[in-house]
Design a protein around this motif. Structure first.
Motif, PDB file in Angstrom:
ATOM      1  N   GLY A  75       0.818  -1.347  -0.253  1.00 42.03           N
ATOM      2  CA  GLY A  75      -0.226  -0.188  -0.049  1.00 42.03           C
ATOM      3  C   GLY A  75       0.690   1.278   0.084  1.00 42.03           C
ATOM      4  O   GLY A  75       1.883   1.076   0.500  1.00 42.03           O
ATOM      5  N   ARG A 108      -3.546   4.022  -2.070  1.00 36.57           N
ATOM      6  CA  ARG A 108      -3.408   2.949  -3.109  1.00 36.57           C
ATOM      7  C   ARG A 108      -3.190   1.605  -2.406  1.00 36.57           C
ATOM      8  O   ARG A 108      -1.948   1.685  -1.756  1.00 36.57           O
ATOM      9  CB  ARG A 108      -2.574   3.269  -4.015  1.00 36.57           C
ATOM     10  N   VAL A 109      -3.841   0.654  -2.637  1.00 34.46           N
ATOM     11  CA  VAL A 109      -3.607  -0.898  -2.070  1.00 34.46           C
ATOM     12  C   VAL A 109      -3.426  -1.579  -3.330  1.00 34.46           C
ATOM     13  O   VAL A 109      -4.391  -1.538  -4.293  1.00 34.46           O
ATOM     14  CB  VAL A 109      -4.912  -1.245  -1.218  1.00 34.46           C
ATOM     15  N   ARG A 114      -6.616  -5.811  -1.146  1.00 37.85           N
ATOM     16  CA  ARG A 114      -7.725  -4.803  -0.748  1.00 37.85           C
ATOM     17  C   ARG A 114      -8.852  -5.552   0.331  1.00 37.85           C
ATOM     18  O   ARG A 114      -8.836  -6.817   0.358  1.00 37.85           O
ATOM     19  CB  ARG A 114      -8.443  -4.383  -1.755  1.00 37.85           C
ATOM     20  N   SER A 119      -5.774   0.268   3.967  1.00 39.67           N
ATOM     21  CA  SER A 119      -5.716   1.789   3.848  1.00 39.67           C
ATOM     22  C   SER A 119      -5.970   2.376   5.184  1.00 39.67           C
ATOM     23  O   SER A 119      -5.418   3.582   5.337  1.00 39.67           O
ATOM     24  CB  SER A 119      -7.049   1.843   2.780  1.00 39.67           C
TER      25      SER A 119
END
Length: 193
Positions: A75, A108-109, A114, A119
């Protein structure tokens, strides 16, 4: 695979590239430069020139924070003083006051990681990074999407609920809209834990 997430300053070029660089060397992807440098310079750079520019920036210090799981970068969060970004002159995202705030503008992951809390860890890491570097407050400009789905490409600004869960509070409305969702200006007072 470990579930532990470690957030560190973004200083390793290959790790930054893994999150915001291209899959092909000749591609002219963002490299998360859009808000970091003037549009004229950003739009003029092509292909490998963008990566070289990021490498030069990294020689001056971290460009934000990276989340790692088992030493693999998973991330990214772009974090810098607002005065050093295009947000300093952005007409759609207002200045609340004269405090020398910092901004976090890109979360951004990596696909496949995700929905696992990365995040949230990145936002907390951005708060710690800004605080450690003397910022009095950290601003974010996330999407105010309510319960609506957000296209993954445009979710880079982050979601209001995620920032509020990390202690950010509403500071102002904006006239900026991404992917049909308004953006709000949220702020985290770094004098408070």
């Amino acid at each position: 695979m470990s579930t532990e997430i470690e957030v560190r300053p973004a200083v390793v070029f290959d790790d930054v590239r893994a999150l915001v660089g291209p899959k092909r060397d000749d591609a002219s992807v963002c490299w998360c430069l859009s808000y970091r440098i003037p549009s004229k310079i950003n739009n003029a750079m092509r292909g490998q020139e963008r990566g070289r520019f990021v490498a030069e920036l990294l020689e001056q210090g971290p460009l934000g924070v990276l989340a790692y799981r088992d030493d693999v970068p998973v991330g990214w969060a772009a974090v810098a003083p607002r005065a050093d970004t295009t947000f300093a002159r952005n007409r759609k995202i207002p200045r609340v006051d004269d405090l020398p705030v910092w901004s976090v503008w890109c979360i951004r992951v990596r696909p496949g990681h995700r929905g696992q809390g990365i995040s949230h860890a990145l936002i907390q890491g951005a708060v710690a990074f800004a605080r450690d570097n003397g910022a009095p407050a950290l601003e974010a400009y996330p999407l105010d999407n309510g319960d609506a789905k957000v296209d993954q490409t445009m979710a880079y600004a982050g979601l209001r609920a995620n920032f509020e869960a990390a202690g950010f509070r509403w500071a102002a409305d904006t006239t900026s809209v991404l992917s049909g969702h308004p953006r709000v200006l949220l702020r985290h007072d770094l004098a408070q834990p």
